[in-house]
Design a protein around this motif. Structure first.
Motif, PDB file in Angstrom:
ATOM      1  N   ALA A  16       0.826  -1.206   0.000  1.00 21.61           N
ATOM      2  CA  ALA A  16       0.000   0.000   0.000  1.00 21.61           C
ATOM      3  C   ALA A  16       0.861   1.258   0.000  1.00 21.61           C
ATOM      4  O   ALA A  16       0.575   2.216  -0.721  1.00 21.61           O
ATOM      5  CB  ALA A  16      -0.927  -0.015   1.214  1.00 21.61           C
ATOM      6  N   TRP A  17       1.913   1.259   0.789  1.00 16.55           N
ATOM      7  CA  TRP A  17       2.793   2.424   0.843  1.00 16.55           C
ATOM      8  C   TRP A  17       3.455   2.661  -0.504  1.00 16.55           C
ATOM      9  O   TRP A  17       3.572   3.808  -0.966  1.00 16.55           O
ATOM     10  CB  TRP A  17       3.835   2.267   1.945  1.00 16.55           C
ATOM     11  N   ALA A  18       3.924   1.617  -1.147  1.00 13.35           N
ATOM     12  CA  ALA A  18       4.583   1.767  -2.449  1.00 13.35           C
ATOM     13  C   ALA A  18       3.609   2.341  -3.477  1.00 13.35           C
ATOM     14  O   ALA A  18       3.960   3.259  -4.230  1.00 13.35           O
ATOM     15  CB  ALA A  18       5.129   0.424  -2.923  1.00 13.35           C
ATOM     16  N   ALA A  19       2.387   1.825  -3.505  1.00 20.42           N
ATOM     17  CA  ALA A  19       1.396   2.314  -4.455  1.00 20.42           C
ATOM     18  C   ALA A  19       1.099   3.795  -4.221  1.00 20.42           C
ATOM     19  O   ALA A  19       1.063   4.589  -5.173  1.00 20.42           O
ATOM     20  CB  ALA A  19       0.113   1.492  -4.342  1.00 20.42           C
ATOM     21  N   VAL A  20       0.906   4.177  -2.983  1.00 18.32           N
ATOM     22  CA  VAL A  20       0.572   5.563  -2.676  1.00 18.32           C
ATOM     23  C   VAL A  20       1.738   6.499  -2.987  1.00 18.32           C
ATOM     24  O   VAL A  20       1.539   7.578  -3.558  1.00 18.32           O
ATOM     25  CB  VAL A  20       0.124   5.699  -1.202  1.00 18.32           C
ATOM     26  N   VAL A  21       2.943   6.102  -2.660  1.00 20.64           N
ATOM     27  CA  VAL A  21       4.107   6.957  -2.933  1.00 20.64           C
ATOM     28  C   VAL A  21       4.293   7.144  -4.442  1.00 20.64           C
ATOM     29  O   VAL A  21       4.540   8.266  -4.909  1.00 20.64           O
ATOM     30  CB  VAL A  21       5.380   6.384  -2.273  1.00 20.64           C
ATOM     31  N   ILE A  22       4.152   6.080  -5.207  1.00 19.43           N
ATOM     32  CA  ILE A  22       4.288   6.190  -6.663  1.00 19.43           C
ATOM     33  C   ILE A  22       3.227   7.125  -7.229  1.00 19.43           C
ATOM     34  O   ILE A  22       3.516   7.991  -8.063  1.00 19.43           O
ATOM     35  CB  ILE A  22       4.217   4.799  -7.314  1.00 19.43           C
ATOM     36  N   MET A  23       1.991   6.996  -6.758  1.00 18.02           N
ATOM     37  CA  MET A  23       0.929   7.866  -7.264  1.00 18.02           C
ATOM     38  C   MET A  23       1.130   9.314  -6.833  1.00 18.02           C
ATOM     39  O   MET A  23       0.860  10.237  -7.613  1.00 18.02           O
ATOM     40  CB  MET A  23      -0.438   7.339  -6.820  1.00 18.02           C
TER      41      MET A  23
END
Length: 76
Positions: A16-23
């Motif tokens: 979840a953290w990776a997805a949010v940071v990328i977005m």
């Protein structure tokens, strides 16, 4: 509210953290490029934003999601 086993964990996982940071990075770059009148780079930023959830999904399938075997919740 009770703490049940069905609790999804509120997204506190590496996936979840990776997805949010990328977005967030894609959104910030898209905003910057929009202000600089660079339409091709704005569209490239849109592609980065779309890649975010795909990376999150792939990481969750690889075991880094909330209930994945490679995820260990931290004590609060």
């Amino acid at each position: 509210m009770s703490n049940s086993i069905a609790d999804p964990g509120h997204g506190h996982s590496p996936a979840a953290w990776a997805a949010v940071v990328i977005m967030l990075v894609g959104f910030a770059l898209g905003t910057l490029f929009f202000c600089l009148h660079q339409p091709a780079l704005v569209w490239a930023s849109v592609v980065v934003i779309v890649i975010g959830p795909i990376v999150g999904w792939a990481m969750a399938k690889a075991g880094y999601g909330v209930n994945g075997p490679k995820y260990s919740p931290k004590a609060h």
